[in-house]
Design an enzyme around this catalytic site. Structure first.
Site, short mmCIF file in Angstrom:
data_model
loop_
_atom_site.label_atom_id
_atom_site.label_comp_id
_atom_site.label_asym_id
_atom_site.label_seq_id
_atom_site.Cartn_x
_atom_site.Cartn_y
_atom_site.Cartn_z
N CYS A 97 0.48 12.64 -8.21
CA CYS A 97 1.45 12.15 -7.27
C CYS A 97 1.11 10.73 -8.26
O CYS A 97 0.31 10.74 -8.23
CB CYS A 97 1.23 11.94 -5.52
SG CYS A 97 2.11 11.04 -5.28
N HIS A 391 -3.39 1.75 -3.95
CA HIS A 391 -2.12 2.71 -4.54
C HIS A 391 -1.63 2.41 -3.64
O HIS A 391 -0.16 2.61 -4.07
CB HIS A 391 -1.91 4.48 -4.65
CG HIS A 391 -1.73 5.06 -3.46
ND1 HIS A 391 -2.71 4.74 -2.45
CD2 HIS A 391 -1.31 6.06 -3.25
CE1 HIS A 391 -2.40 5.12 -1.40
NE2 HIS A 391 -1.67 5.69 -1.68
N GLY A 392 -1.07 1.67 -2.92
CA GLY A 392 0.18 1.15 -1.87
C GLY A 392 -0.30 0.66 -0.42
O GLY A 392 -1.13 0.00 -0.98
#
Length: 468
Positions: A97, A391-392
Site C-alpha cells: 500500500c 505515513h499519514g
DNA sequence: ATGTAC
C-alpha cells in the site's frame, strides 16, 4: 503496558523499558497530544514486537501509530538479514500500500474551471470500490511479468515513461520477486483488479501547493506555489491480500508445530533464511511489484485524462511514489537487516545516495480528506528510525466508531466549507474516512520536524477528493 | 486492507 510506564528520553521520544519477554526497548515518537489520543493497545503491540527474536535496537512506533494486525500501523522493526525473521504482521495485508504524487504544469487558475469535470471523469474511468474490474486486461503470463518486474515491464510495453520509474521507490520494481511462486488463487484475484483503486482509506486527491517551506527543495522536486498535484493512495488489492492470507495460514502452522511462544498469535513469523522465509519474501516482493504497477496504471490514466482535456499543453509527471506496507533488505548500523515498515515511509537522507539526486527519498504524508498533504525530506537523524517516518495522520477512531460518530451531511458540509469537491463509492466508507476519524496531521508532522527527523518542503491543500 | 467466514 500503560502510558505511565513510558519514559520521556527526548522532547518527542518516549521509551518503554524492556520488561518480561521484551528483548529491546520500545520507542515511540510523539507529542503530548498524540500520546493522550493514543490507544493504549498500541503500547501493548509495540512491546509485543519487542519480544520477537533477534529484533535490533528498538521496537519503533511513528507518531501516527494506531492499532493494527499484530504490529501497530506505524510500526517499524528491523532484524538481521542473515539470522533474523520475517513476519507478515509487520508488513500488513495490503502489501505495498503506498502513495504516489503527480505534478502538473498547470496552476490553480488554469485548472480551476475543470476541477469538477476532471474529478468526475477520473471517478468514472478508474475502477474503484470493492468489486471487480481493472484498467489493464492481462493474461497470466503477462501478470507474472508484472509480479516479477513491476513498473519496469509496463514502461517497456509503452505505458508510461522512464521518469515514472526514476521517481519511484526502488524504481518501481523490487529485485528478487518471483511471481511463479504466487498461488493461482492470488493470481486470479490479481488478474481482474490490475489498475483499480479499491476501498477503505484508498483515495485519489487533486490538490494545490498551498505553502512552500523550502524554495530550494521544492525547486528540486519541480514544484512551486499554486501548482496542481494529484495524489493516488492504493496498494496490491486482492492479490496482496491473498498472498498474505496464504502465508499467515502456512506460518501459523509452522509456529504451532515448533511450539513457538508468542505474546500475540498475530505475530507469527519465520526465519528469513528458511525455505518458507525466502519464499514469503519473494512473494511479498511480487505483491509489492503489483502494487507499484497498480499505482502506475492509475497515474497513467489520470495523465491521459488531464493531457487530453488541456489539449497536450499539459504535462503530468511523477513527483515520487512511497511504499507504506513492506519489508526491505537494507544496510543500517553497518549491518544488513530486514526492516519491516507497516504504515511507515522509507526515509533515507541525501547522504545515503538513495532516492532522488540531491534529495534522498522524499516523504509524502497525506492527511484526511479535508487536510491535504505534507512533503518532507528526511535528515541524517533518520538513522535512529531505520530510515523510517510516518505515513499519514493516523486513525483516531476505529472504522466502527467513526461510522457511529459522523453523519454524512456533516462531512459533506466540512468539505463544501473548505471548497473541496468530492466523490465516493459508499456512504459507510465515506463515514469511516470522516476527517474527525483522524488525528491532526499537523501534530504528526510537527513531531517529525521538531525532533529533527525531517525537513519541510511544502504543504498541499485538497480541491477534490475521491474515496474508493 | 479484503469477493469483511472454511
Amino acid at each position: 503496558m500503560s502510558k505511565h510506564n513510558l519514559k520521556q528520553i527526548d522532547r518527542f521520544v518516549f521509551e518503554m523499558p524492556p520488561q518480561g519477554m521484551m528483548k529491546v526497548p520500545g520507542r515511540i515518537y510523539l507529542n503530548q497530544t498524540l500520546l493522550d489520543q493514543m490507544d493504549s493497545n498500541v503500547l501493548t503491540q509495540v512491546s509485543n514486537v519487542a519480544c520477537l527474536p533477534g529484533i535490533l535496537k528498538y521496537s519503533l512506533a511513528m507518531p501516527d501509530a494506531h492499532w493494527g494486525y499484530g504490529f501497530p500501523i506505524g510500526g517499524v522493526a528491523a532484524f538481521p538479514a542473515d539470522s533474523g525473521i520475517i513476519s507478515p504482521g509487520g508488513i500488513g495485508y495490503d502489501i505495498n500500500c503506498g502513495i504516489r504524487m503527480l505534478k502538473t504544469n498547470l496552476n490553480y487558475d488554469q485548472f480551476q474551471s475543470q476541477i469538477k469535470s476532471v474529478t468526475d471523469q477520473i471517478f468514472q474511468e478508474i475502477p474503484m470500490g470493492l468489486g471487480r474490474g481493472g484498467l489493464l486486461k492481462t493474461n497470466k503470463t503477462e501478470l507474472i511479468k508484472i509480479l516479477d518486474r513491476g513498473c519496469q515491464w509496463l514502461v517497456e510495453q509503452g505505458i508510461g515513461d522512464s521518469g515514472d520509474i526514476f521517481h519511484c521507490e526502488d524504481r518501481g520494481s523490487l529485485d528478487g520477486a518471483d511471481g511463479k511462486l504466487v498461488s493461482s488463487h492470488a493470481v486470479d484475484r490479481g488478474l481482474s483488479q490490475l489498475g483499480s483503486l479499491g476501498s477503505g482509506n484508498h483515495f485519489i486527491e487533486l490538490g494545490i501547493v498551498e505553502q512552500v517551506y523550502s524554495d530550494k527543495l521544492a525547486y528540486k522536486l519541480g514544484l512551486k506555489n499554486n501548482d496542481v498535484v494529484v495524489s493516488i493512495h492504493t496498494g496490491s488489492r486482492g492479490l496482496g491480500h491473498q498472498i498474505t492470507t496464504d502465508w499467515v495460514r502456512t506460518l501459523g502452522k509452522y509456529v504451532k508445530n515448533q511450539n513457538i511462544e508468542l505474546p500475540d498469535r498475530q505475530l507469527i513469523y519465520t526465519p528469513l533464511n528458511s525455505s518458507n522465509g525466502k519464499k514469503y519474501l519473494k512473494e511479498m516482493q511480487a505483491g509489492a511489484n503489483y502494487a507499484f504497477a497498480n499505482r502506475h496504471l492509475i497515474a497513467h490514466r489520470i495523465r491521459n485524462i488531464i493531457e487530453t482535456r488541456f489539449k497536450k499543453s499539459a504535462q503530468v509527471e511523477l513527483v515520487y511514489d512511497c511504499c507504506h506496507n513492506i519489508a526491505k533488505i537494507e544496510n543500517h548500523f553497518n549491518q544488513k537487516v530486514i526492516v519491516h515498515r507497516k504504515g511507515a515511509t522509507r526515509a533515507f537522507s541525501v547522504k545515503s545516495g538513495m532516492g532522488l539526486p540531491g534529495l534522498g527519498t522524499p516523504v509524502i504524508i497525506p492527511g484526511s480528506m479535508s487536510t491535504g498533504s505534507y512533503l518532507l525530506i528526511p535528515t541524517d537523524k533518520c538513522e535512529q528510525t531505520f530510515a523510517s517516518l510516518a505515513h499519514g495522520a493516523g486513525r483516531l477512531l476505529s472504522r466502527k466508531k467513526a461510522k457511529q460518530a459522523f453523519h454524512i451531511d456533516k462531512i459533506q458540509k466540512i468539505l463544501l466549507n473548505n471548497s473541496i469537491y468530492f466523490k465516493f463509492t459508499t456512504e459507510s466508507g465515506f463515514k469511516e474516512e470522516a476527517p474527525g476519524a483522524y488525528k491532526s496531521l499537523t501534530d504528526v508532522v510537527n513531531v517529525i520536524v521538531e525532533s529533527g527527523l525531517g525537513e519541510l518542503v511544502l504543504r498541499t491543500k485538497p480541491v477534490a477528493n475521491i474515496k474508493g
